[in-house]
Design a protein around this motif. Structure first.
Motif, PDB file in Angstrom:
ATOM      1  N   ALA A 263       0.730  -1.208  -0.121  1.00 26.45           N
ATOM      2  CA  ALA A 263       0.119   0.136   0.039  1.00 26.45           C
ATOM      3  C   ALA A 263       0.769   1.318  -0.142  1.00 26.45           C
ATOM      4  CB  ALA A 263      -1.039   0.006   1.250  1.00 26.45           C
ATOM      5  N   VAL A 264       0.275   2.366  -0.352  1.00 22.47           N
ATOM      6  CA  VAL A 264       1.071   3.594  -0.644  1.00 22.47           C
ATOM      7  C   VAL A 264       1.538   4.063   0.867  1.00 22.47           C
ATOM      8  CG1 VAL A 264       1.025   6.260  -0.826  1.00 22.47           C
ATOM      9  CG2 VAL A 264      -0.253   4.486  -2.503  1.00 22.47           C
ATOM     10  N   THR A 265       0.782   3.841   2.053  1.00 23.31           N
ATOM     11  CA  THR A 265       1.314   4.461   3.301  1.00 23.31           C
ATOM     12  C   THR A 265       2.396   3.259   3.850  1.00 23.31           C
ATOM     13  OG1 THR A 265      -0.947   4.784   3.897  1.00 23.31           O
ATOM     14  CG2 THR A 265       0.654   4.408   5.631  1.00 23.31           C
ATOM     15  N   ALA A 266       2.409   2.153   3.368  1.00 22.08           N
ATOM     16  CA  ALA A 266       3.295   1.198   3.882  1.00 22.08           C
ATOM     17  C   ALA A 266       4.936   1.718   3.088  1.00 22.08           C
ATOM     18  CB  ALA A 266       3.158  -0.070   3.599  1.00 22.08           C
ATOM     19  N   ARG A 267       4.368   1.789   1.583  1.00 26.06           N
ATOM     20  CA  ARG A 267       5.650   1.955   0.810  1.00 26.06           C
ATOM     21  C   ARG A 267       6.295   3.425   1.046  1.00 26.06           C
ATOM     22  NH1 ARG A 267       2.985   2.377  -3.638  1.00 26.06           N
ATOM     23  NH2 ARG A 267       2.970   0.419  -4.186  1.00 26.06           N
ATOM     24  N   PHE A 268       5.553   4.390   1.484  1.00 31.31           N
ATOM     25  CA  PHE A 268       6.187   5.735   1.931  1.00 31.31           C
ATOM     26  C   PHE A 268       6.762   5.421   3.252  1.00 31.31           C
ATOM     27  CE2 PHE A 268       6.065   9.446   4.694  1.00 31.31           C
ATOM     28  CZ  PHE A 268       6.194  10.639   3.583  1.00 31.31           C
ATOM     29  N   GLY A 269       6.574   4.952   4.316  1.00 29.08           N
ATOM     30  CA  GLY A 269       7.238   4.665   5.575  1.00 29.08           C
ATOM     31  C   GLY A 269       8.453   3.650   5.365  1.00 29.08           C
ATOM     32  N   PHE A 270       8.328   2.857   4.406  1.00 26.81           N
ATOM     33  CA  PHE A 270       9.447   1.748   4.317  1.00 26.81           C
ATOM     34  C   PHE A 270      10.427   2.645   3.635  1.00 26.81           C
ATOM     35  CE2 PHE A 270      11.642  -0.409   0.658  1.00 26.81           C
ATOM     36  CZ  PHE A 270      12.218  -1.608   1.520  1.00 26.81           C
ATOM     37  N   TRP A 271      10.228   3.573   2.371  1.00 32.57           N
ATOM     38  CA  TRP A 271      11.427   4.321   1.968  1.00 32.57           C
ATOM     39  C   TRP A 271      11.850   5.361   2.983  1.00 32.57           C
ATOM     40  CZ3 TRP A 271      14.321   2.083  -1.599  1.00 32.57           C
ATOM     41  CH2 TRP A 271      13.735   1.205  -2.396  1.00 32.57           C
ATOM     42  N   ALA A 272      11.045   6.006   3.601  1.00 31.24           N
ATOM     43  CA  ALA A 272      11.706   6.949   4.526  1.00 31.24           C
ATOM     44  C   ALA A 272      12.502   6.179   5.649  1.00 31.24           C
ATOM     45  CB  ALA A 272      10.505   7.677   5.342  1.00 31.24           C
ATOM     46  N   ALA A 273      11.903   5.062   6.216  1.00 35.64           N
ATOM     47  CA  ALA A 273      12.889   4.461   7.140  1.00 35.64           C
ATOM     48  C   ALA A 273      14.452   4.025   6.651  1.00 35.64           C
ATOM     49  CB  ALA A 273      12.171   3.268   7.775  1.00 35.64           C
ATOM     50  N   VAL A 274      14.077   3.410   5.144  1.00 37.23           N
ATOM     51  CA  VAL A 274      15.378   3.170   4.475  1.00 37.23           C
ATOM     52  C   VAL A 274      16.168   4.272   4.411  1.00 37.23           C
ATOM     53  CG1 VAL A 274      16.262   2.467   2.091  1.00 37.23           C
ATOM     54  CG2 VAL A 274      14.322   1.024   3.220  1.00 37.23           C
ATOM     55  N   ALA A 275      15.546   5.250   4.091  1.00 34.54           N
ATOM     56  CA  ALA A 275      16.621   6.761   3.865  1.00 34.54           C
ATOM     57  C   ALA A 275      17.113   6.983   5.084  1.00 34.54           C
ATOM     58  CB  ALA A 275      15.774   7.762   3.281  1.00 34.54           C
ATOM     59  N   ALA A 276      16.330   6.758   6.405  1.00 36.49           N
ATOM     60  CA  ALA A 276      16.908   7.171   7.689  1.00 36.49           C
ATOM     61  C   ALA A 276      17.902   6.269   8.051  1.00 36.49           C
ATOM     62  CB  ALA A 276      15.681   7.070   8.859  1.00 36.49           C
ATOM     63  N   CYS A 277      17.988   5.091   7.588  1.00 39.37           N
ATOM     64  CA  CYS A 277      18.875   4.201   7.942  1.00 39.37           C
ATOM     65  C   CYS A 277      20.096   4.652   7.041  1.00 39.37           C
ATOM     66  CB  CYS A 277      18.411   2.588   7.773  1.00 39.37           C
ATOM     67  SG  CYS A 277      19.835   1.315   7.968  1.00 39.37           S
TER      68      CYS A 277
ATOM     69  N   ASN B 141       8.594   8.509  10.910  1.00 34.05           N
ATOM     70  CA  ASN B 141       7.791   8.457  11.908  1.00 34.05           C
ATOM     71  C   ASN B 141       6.495   8.632  11.399  1.00 34.05           C
ATOM     72  OD1 ASN B 141       8.565   8.290  14.778  1.00 34.05           O
ATOM     73  ND2 ASN B 141      10.349   9.157  13.766  1.00 34.05           N
ATOM     74  N   VAL B 142       5.995   9.486  10.422  1.00 30.48           N
ATOM     75  CA  VAL B 142       4.795   9.739   9.377  1.00 30.48           C
ATOM     76  C   VAL B 142       4.384   8.248   9.282  1.00 30.48           C
ATOM     77  CG1 VAL B 142       3.787  10.713   7.668  1.00 30.48           C
ATOM     78  CG2 VAL B 142       5.389  12.009   8.994  1.00 30.48           C
ATOM     79  N   GLY B 143       5.195   7.526   8.592  1.00 31.22           N
ATOM     80  CA  GLY B 143       4.726   6.231   7.928  1.00 31.22           C
ATOM     81  C   GLY B 143       4.361   5.541   9.028  1.00 31.22           C
ATOM     82  N   LEU B 144       5.030   5.409  10.279  1.00 28.86           N
ATOM     83  CA  LEU B 144       4.774   4.684  11.577  1.00 28.86           C
ATOM     84  C   LEU B 144       3.475   4.979  12.200  1.00 28.86           C
ATOM     85  CD1 LEU B 144       5.551   2.631  13.781  1.00 28.86           C
ATOM     86  CD2 LEU B 144       6.636   4.476  14.738  1.00 28.86           C
ATOM     87  N   TYR B 145       3.160   6.287  12.120  1.00 26.41           N
ATOM     88  CA  TYR B 145       1.944   6.914  12.633  1.00 26.41           C
ATOM     89  C   TYR B 145       0.582   6.244  11.644  1.00 26.41           C
ATOM     90  CZ  TYR B 145      -1.769   9.978  13.852  1.00 26.41           C
ATOM     91  OH  TYR B 145      -3.084  10.250  14.211  1.00 26.41           O
ATOM     92  N   GLU B 146       0.988   6.572  10.437  1.00 30.65           N
ATOM     93  CA  GLU B 146      -0.092   6.001   9.551  1.00 30.65           C
ATOM     94  C   GLU B 146      -0.371   4.675   9.712  1.00 30.65           C
ATOM     95  OE1 GLU B 146      -2.594   7.844   7.785  1.00 30.65           O
ATOM     96  OE2 GLU B 146      -1.846   9.387   9.004  1.00 30.65           O
ATOM     97  N   SER B 147       0.732   3.625  10.005  1.00 25.40           N
ATOM     98  CA  SER B 147       0.463   2.244   9.854  1.00 25.40           C
ATOM     99  C   SER B 147      -0.027   1.765  11.524  1.00 25.40           C
ATOM    100  CB  SER B 147       1.605   1.663   9.504  1.00 25.40           C
ATOM    101  OG  SER B 147       2.689   1.734  10.312  1.00 25.40           O
ATOM    102  N   THR B 148      -0.134   2.510  12.334  1.00 23.75           N
ATOM    103  CA  THR B 148      -0.315   2.035  13.833  1.00 23.75           C
ATOM    104  C   THR B 148      -1.866   2.126  13.793  1.00 23.75           C
ATOM    105  OG1 THR B 148       1.686   3.210  14.436  1.00 23.75           O
ATOM    106  CG2 THR B 148       0.197   2.650  16.068  1.00 23.75           C
ATOM    107  N   ALA B 149      -2.346   0.984  14.716  1.00 20.17           N
ATOM    108  CA  ALA B 149      -3.597   0.793  15.106  1.00 20.17           C
ATOM    109  C   ALA B 149      -3.949   1.886  16.225  1.00 20.17           C
ATOM    110  CB  ALA B 149      -3.617  -0.678  15.729  1.00 20.17           C
ATOM    111  N   THR B 150      -5.236   2.223  16.007  1.00 17.07           N
ATOM    112  CA  THR B 150      -5.740   3.279  16.473  1.00 17.07           C
ATOM    113  C   THR B 150      -5.631   3.241  18.122  1.00 17.07           C
ATOM    114  OG1 THR B 150      -7.706   3.338  14.965  1.00 17.07           O
ATOM    115  CG2 THR B 150      -7.976   4.469  16.958  1.00 17.07           C
TER     116      THR B 150
END
Length: 200
Positions: free
Chosen positions: A2-16, A58-67
């Motif tokens: 999904a777009v949200t997961a892809r966004f968070g994935f690449w942001a975390a890859v960039a941070a790493c 962290n935006v990606g983490l927030y969007e993928s986190t359960a309520t």
């Protein structure tokens, strides 16, 4: 994925990636294999790029986190923003003002606003920023369910917070704080894998 997961994935890859890109020249500088100005450029440039990458992870983490656990992800995001603003100011000043001034022979501005030396004002700002980053990862751990390696990597990085800010009083704590070179890239790599796996 999904777009949200892809966004968070690449942001975390960039941070790493940018954490590692900072860490390698930092180690080489300490070993005496890199000298001014190359060492500082290679340290500050990826550090500047790391700041927004961590916020976006962290935006990606927030969007993928359960309520029910979003409050932890939101706290992590808020602290990440605080960190990013502080350190971005430090690094853009180093790259755009201090290093050019030192290359031109130095002036009072470069002496006052230098970084990464004991007793320098922007060193205090930098240490505060990285302390907030570590606390951010501690909160991020609270947003993670069912992934113990990631959770423990985030906690391990978070527990470094006192050893970062207390370097203002005891500079020798840098040798404990330097564990960040391992714990942070590990946490971001595991976060990227987590977001990719849970994103479908």
């Amino acid at each position: 994925m999904a777009v949200t997961a892809r966004f968070g994935f690449w942001a975390a890859v960039a941070a790493c990636f940018f954490a590692l890109a900072y860490g390698v020249p930092q180690v080489l500088q300490v070993a005496g294999w890199l000298t001014f100005p190359v060492d500082e450029i290679l340290i500050f440039a990826p550090s500047l790029a790391l700041a927004p990458s961590f916020v976006l992870a962290n935006v990606g983490l927030y969007e993928s986190t359960a309520t029910g656990r979003r409050v932890f992800a939101l706290a992590a995001l808020a602290l990440a923003l605080h960190y990013a603003v502080l350190v971005s100011i430090v690094y853009v000043v180093q790259l755009g003002v201090v290093i050019p001034a030192r290359l031109a022979g130095g002036n009072p501005v470069s002496a006052l606003f230098g970084c990464c030396g004991s007793g320098m004002p922007l060193t205090a700002v930098d240490l505060l920023g990285y302390t907030l980053m570590s606390v951010s990862t501690l909160f991020a751990a609270g947003a993670i369910v069912g992934n113990r390696p990631l959770r423990w990597a985030l906690v391990a990085n978070g527990l470094l917070a006192p050893f970062l800010i207390l370097q203002l009083a005891w500079p020798g704590l840098i040798w404990i704080g330097a564990l960040w070179l391992v714990t942070f890239p590990l946490a971001m790599g595991l976060l990227a894998a987590h977001l990719r796996r849970t994103g479908g």
